[in-house]
Design a protein around this motif. Structure first.
Motif, PDB file in Angstrom:
ATOM      1  N   GLY A 216      44.067  21.809  71.913  1.00 19.69           N
ATOM      2  CA  GLY A 216      45.242  20.950  72.023  1.00 19.69           C
ATOM      3  C   GLY A 216      44.914  19.489  71.758  1.00 19.69           C
ATOM      4  O   GLY A 216      45.729  18.738  71.219  1.00 19.69           O
ATOM      5  N   VAL A 217      43.712  19.078  72.156  1.00 22.12           N
ATOM      6  CA  VAL A 217      43.304  17.690  71.884  1.00 22.12           C
ATOM      7  C   VAL A 217      43.238  17.458  70.390  1.00 22.12           C
ATOM      8  O   VAL A 217      43.761  16.461  69.851  1.00 22.12           O
TER       9      VAL A 217
ATOM     10  N   GLN B   4      51.746  22.023  70.032  1.00 26.66           N
ATOM     11  CA  GLN B   4      52.157  20.726  69.515  1.00 26.66           C
ATOM     12  C   GLN B   4      53.631  20.702  69.140  1.00 26.66           C
ATOM     13  O   GLN B   4      54.175  19.647  68.805  1.00 26.66           O
TER      14      GLN B   4
ATOM     15  N   SER C  49      46.835  17.526  68.842  1.00 27.83           N
ATOM     16  CA  SER C  49      47.693  16.333  68.935  1.00 27.83           C
ATOM     17  C   SER C  49      47.133  15.172  68.134  1.00 27.83           C
ATOM     18  O   SER C  49      47.889  14.337  67.642  1.00 27.83           O
TER      19      SER C  49
ATOM     20  N   GLY D  49      51.841  15.548  73.504  1.00 29.22           N
ATOM     21  CA  GLY D  49      50.458  15.905  73.214  1.00 29.22           C
ATOM     22  C   GLY D  49      49.599  15.959  74.465  1.00 29.22           C
ATOM     23  O   GLY D  49      48.508  16.502  74.456  1.00 29.22           O
TER      24      GLY D  49
ATOM     25  N   ASP E 193      47.858  13.832  75.954  1.00 29.57           N
ATOM     26  CA  ASP E 193      46.579  13.176  75.806  1.00 29.57           C
ATOM     27  C   ASP E 193      46.787  11.683  75.943  1.00 29.57           C
ATOM     28  O   ASP E 193      47.337  11.054  75.042  1.00 29.57           O
TER      29      ASP E 193
ATOM     30  N   VAL F  22      48.607  22.609  75.503  1.00 27.79           N
ATOM     31  CA  VAL F  22      49.156  21.244  75.493  1.00 27.79           C
ATOM     32  C   VAL F  22      48.066  20.208  75.733  1.00 27.79           C
ATOM     33  O   VAL F  22      48.327  19.015  75.674  1.00 27.79           O
ATOM     34  N   SER F  23      46.876  20.627  75.989  1.00 29.75           N
ATOM     35  CA  SER F  23      45.732  19.832  76.473  1.00 29.75           C
ATOM     36  C   SER F  23      45.920  19.422  77.929  1.00 29.75           C
ATOM     37  O   SER F  23      45.959  20.278  78.784  1.00 29.75           O
TER      38      SER F  23
HETATM   39 NA    NA Z   1      47.307  17.823  73.069  1.00 34.08          NA
END
Ligand code: NA
Ligand code: NA
Ligand code: NA
Lengths: 84, 441, 441, 84, 441, 84
Positions: C425-426, C177, C429, C211, C213, C391-392
């Motif tokens: 990562g989800v 993040q 963020s 993010g 996302d 980082v997702s």
């Molecule tokens: Na993310």
């Protein structure tokens, strides 16, 4: 008098509308034809098989080697449904 | 206690049922019967018919806004307040029923949104609420959204392959739109004769019935003549269902046996890329030449692109199934809300039904005549029977072309050839709708 | 009659097409091409690209409110009335085009809801209506609902098993993040340099691109900087699709071959109960420590609980299919409505695109460096390649980790190991989003 | 001057945000670990087989004794679809 | 910086968590546990429980309108403005907390829609926004739509075959509604005793719990007593799930072994046409005799007609699956929004829970007694155990009848016989709901 | 005194409500019975087989001659799903 005006407006709208529909679709015919020709020339794809009407059935034919997979999947899905 | 039982009776449907409402309940049942027994476009006519019955339940007010319900039921003090809010003067000498009538007419008419909101607030404050069908109508049709979403689903279900294989069939789809404009002129003529009293907007909305496209009809009349929406939608879907009865006599009358036997050259295969580019090309033409058709044709092209592009199958599936079904349910019930007796049982409805029939007939005839004309000027043979499919009514009209063709030549399958003008008719009437909205909307 | 034909021409798209609109139509086609030919997140980019084209149809005003359309098209008298309603003075000396511009800017700016409603009422009274895309945007994004519903669906599709088997991978999701905050700082720095003119809110919304996302980005920018939503969403989904190009060079630059070959211990099996309790535990932490992340993480946990609890399978299925598909269609079109030329074609958009790329790169790097740090301080071996998955960009980033890993050691499957940081990562963020909303929202 | 302030605010937000993200996820690591241990100790369930990624495919393997049921179900469903 | 960290702490849930909120989070977890571990109507209780937790997240205000959030959080100046807008005087001597409390109470109470809108506008102008759950509640429940759509889906899932084969079982469904009215009287009695403080409207809404129909309960209480909706819905679904515990003792106490062994004559087959005509006949009776039940029974009949008519299978499928699932998710979360601590944790909730239990018990008893009465006056034998199914709680109550019957006679399958009164109970409580809405709505 | 009034109103509502429920359902019994008789007499349809509870399973039994079609459909659908 007002009636005549209404009639006139109706006639005008008819002429205009019908004219425009024809012009628009004529342009569309031309564009479509050109587009098809261009694509046939520059992107001569292997021809797509006729898509059947239902979106759901678009899967291409597959070789029969995984019939067993399919059957067992069907079994699983059947059981899951009926367990609910 | 006795008084309460009396309330139960005086508030019952039987006590309050007007003749008109009883008739409309029967009309609703008739529509349901047509849908169920005769398979008249059941996906729409079942919800429309049922909604029509619901809308005519006495005292339930399912199709009325809070303010309309208050106008119908509220005490005089509230009526006076509402009249003041709406900047109306109520004649103190006239009875309360006259007041109710005045308020109802004003609320139903062309009142400004700010005043309408104030009147509704006042009614809600007094405990009235929007009826269920009124809410469905507001969200689904008054906003214009439901017909557009259905059109997107129709786009996702449409295969432009036959049209792309033979783009000239677009001319047939163009010619068949003459039904729309002839009907418009008919409606205007009836008014000029003094038989009916249609404005130009109303005439245009009626004409669109000739487009033989339910969502287009509903969309156009929700913009140009919402007061006629019920009759127009009913006529539209009924005549679409009647296509197998209306078209064959006209088709046979205008063609010789030899013409009906014309065998068409087989359609060339169409590549995937052509199918992807076509909705985009159509969209660009809309962008360039007829922005007013953008909502209808835009959503239609969007649905078709989702179908053909091959990378968003799950969206395309949803657009063709769950989403279109959900919207169809609410669209149908919402249309039904426009079958209230006091609005529907007018002589104009009969005019609309008559004109709608004419519209289909003229559209059919023009499509066939155009095909004959194209046969006359071009080498590539066209069986004139596919011209009638240009009215759209997808896929019924194409099937009718096929069926009549088979009667003349049992080995001549016209179905795929007729699908070209059939989907061209959808585009054609959306274009016609755009022109009308441009001038009158 | 001639006059009418002239109207058709002067009202056509071709006559009115501005250069900006033409460019944006091309941008829309580019997005469609990326989605269809390059498989760039097609579920979102197809609707966004198409919506972008629709939003730029000249004169159609699909992305405008009734008041904005009136400002663009209405006669001077109405403009003056609207100005009075909005408590604006219009300079009588300035031309009508200046008036239109003033009104448009005010309506697009930060006008109070009550005044906005009055202006819209006035415009509707004069026959203008909200554009289709404007309505979609209001319902889907301005309300905040669509991204949250999609997040619920994502939750219902997420398997926390790998994360639960190795909770330390949450640190990787945290480290990645840093891309968000570094980008924020970059945006602020650009403004401090005078290159761009981003406010702190805008900088935060841009940062969230890091993010990786989509729904989180859209949700945050709909709150903090709705005027940048179009560019942010496009950047967000484009870079998510570009993850297989952006990440591998960074991953290889920051790791030695030996590190890339690290074999991780197999993940322990995770019990059903753990999977049920996890979303509830996460929810409780949100309740206790970051209420501002409650909408995002709440819906995410709700979706995941529906998935795992095993007693509401039909709800979970619907959340993963029909519902998320329906919402995706309208979310995409709504985002497209923010691609109007006069808003999108600004130098800020270029800044956002550049910063978004930087955000991804920094997030990737920090995830990897964190993994290396963890390797230094802990016994349990971690292949640093899975750090980039933090980082997702689910599940693309995890696949990239796996792929780069296989290049070094063809028998080392990192996919399941990378799924841990991927879903972490989800969460990371969403937490970062909550912090930003807390301070700036 | 104002630029400096903006930069400062950006820096503060970065520190705060990054810090909070780490603190929150650290707490989550701790809670998750404890939770897993507690569950492993007090509710030592039979281990769940790895759920495949797609929700749709969660059906557990079933014994092959009802393949015929599955096939006939598939037939019915196929026919129903195509009749529509 | 320190100040900012402090803000993070003073804005955290832990700092702000009131005892009530903590309790309600536990209540939410309890509901989830009941749903997941005990299979208590999980389709509703999972979303309700989760929504309940979300509604009690401190400072997040997910269940509050913009104005309510402003009342809770805004600076004094804005509070004064809002009070002026709401035509309130705030005592300058009272502290700001008293102001907040006054405003909150007024906003939660019976404020006129126009004033409410003005207050919300003002709050939005100051940057506050409606909470997510508040929006769900407005759209799904306050409009009355969600329970009606669910009722349509229930109609599409209901088979009236057993009822049509033995229409006299409708009497059992009628008798079981005595639970509703006895509970109403109980609630009124509690108020007369001074134990609770229920109005007649509230008593009626509580009584409907005895109807054992979730959507009916929610619909009625959204009209008559929205402030009790949370407790009523929770009680309703909990007791429906408890039917297998509540009913058997009562059933055994009121019947002899001989009665429980009565074998019923096999049900005659029912023709397709009867099944189609039945919902229409029921609709017509509603039209004629109880317009106020039209929304509920109308949608129910519509769903059933779609199911039986055989020509709209795709609509029926959608109504039974995607649509009802989507609406269930949002209905559940919306109900959860009414579990806010300050509203739910009142002594009235305990009264509602107690009365709900009584309602079920009385309904069960009356159904059984009615069956015994029918046995006494008619030749055709009726096993009194099917009387208890008249409370509805479809299909749980019918299964309970079957199970208790099997205990007495292992070869006596009562399930299909019990389905008759079971669905009759649905109709019965909708009729009772109509009567209540007529007099109190 | 007010309490008494509330009680009275409750009693009245109970009597009225319960009475109306019975009257309405009695009428429904009569109408249903008449309807069934009329249909049995004037439209003596071939009896409908008991519809199973789930709408999804209403497909009538089909002859087994197209098992192969079903299997290959299952294969296609299986493959399409897993390709996604
Ligand atoms: Na993310
Ligand atoms: Na047409
Ligand atoms: Na009941």
């Amino acid at each position: 008098m007002q009636d005549t005006q209404l009639l006139n407006e109706g006639l005008a709208l008819m002429g205009l509308g019908m004219g425009f529909v024809f012009v628009f679709l004529t342009v569309l015919v031309i564009v479509t034809t050109l587009m098809s020709k261009a694509i046939g020339r520059f992107f001569p794809e292997p021809v797509a098989p006729e898509a059947p009407a239902r979106g759901g059935a678009r899967a291409q034919a597959s070789q029969g080697d995984d019939v067993m997979v399919a059957i067992s999947t069907a079994v699983h899905r059947y059981r899951r449904r009926h367990r609910r | 206690m006795t008084e309460k039982i009396l309330t139960l009776w005086t508030g019952s449907g039987l006590y309050n049922l007007s003749l008109g409402q009883a008739v409309m309940v029967l009309v609703g049942l008739l529509l349901l019967w047509l849908a169920m027994a005769k398979k008249f476009e059941p996906l729409l006519l079942v919800p429309i018919g049922f909604g029509g019955i619901l809308a005519n339940i006495p005292e339930a007010g399912l199709a009325l806004s809070a303010a309309e319900q208050a106008a119908h039921l509220a005490r005089p003090a509230l009526l006076e307040q509402m009249a003041a809010t709406l900047q109306l003067g109520l004649d103190p000498a006239a009875g309360i029923d006259a007041w109710r009538h005045t308020l109802t007419e004003v609320l139903h008419g062309d009142v400004s949104p700010a005043l309408l909101r104030a009147a509704n607030d006042m009614a809600m404050d007094a405990g009235f609420a929007h009826g269920m069908l009124y809410q469905f109508y507001s969200v689904a049709i008054a906003s214009g959204i439901a017909p557009l979403v259905i059109f997107m689903g129709v786009g996702a279900m449409t295969d432009f392959g036959p049209l792309l294989a033979n783009p000239r069939t677009l001319f047939l789809g163009a010619a068949a739109q003459f039904g729309i404009f002839a009907t418009l002129l008919g409606a205007v003529g009836m008014s000029a004769m003094g038989w009916m009293d249609f404005s130009l907007n109303q005439a245009a909305a009626i004409g669109i019935i000739g487009g033989a496209d339910g969502p287009t009809s509903i969309y156009v009349s929700s913009i140009l003549a919402p007061e006629l929406l019920g009759a127009i939608a009913v006529a539209s879907y009924s005549y679409m269902a009647l296509v197998p009865l209306i078209q064959p006599p006209i088709m046979k009358a205008l063609t010789s046996k030899r013409e009906r036997e014309i065998v068409m050259t087989q359609l060339r295969p169409v590549s995937k890329l052509e199918k992807i580019v076509f909705p985009l090309a159509l969209l660009i033409l809309v962008v360039l030449f007829l922005p007013d058709a953008a909502p209808l044709l835009g959503m239609f092209c969007f649905g078709n692109l989702m179908r053909e592009c091959g990378v968003v199958e799950r969206l395309s599936d949803t657009a063709q199934n769950a989403l279109i079904n959900i919207v169809t349910i609410f669209l149908g019930l919402s249309v039904g809300s426009k079958l209230m007796a006091d609005r529907f049982l007018a002589v104009e409805t009969l005019g609309i039904l008559a004109l709608g029939m004419v519209a289909f007939a003229i559209g059919t005839a023009c499509g066939i005549l155009m095909a004959k004309l194209m046969n006359a000027v071009s080498r590539m043979p066209i069986n004139p029977l596919i011209g009638s499919a240009g009215v759209s009514a997808v896929p019924m009209a194409a099937r009718v072309s096929n069926k009549v063709g088979l009667e003349s030549n049992p080995h001549n399958f016209l179905l795929m050839h007729a699908m070209g003008p059939n989907v061209a008719g959808v585009i054609g009437s959306a274009v016609a709708a755009g022109v009308m909205i441009k001038y009158l909307g």
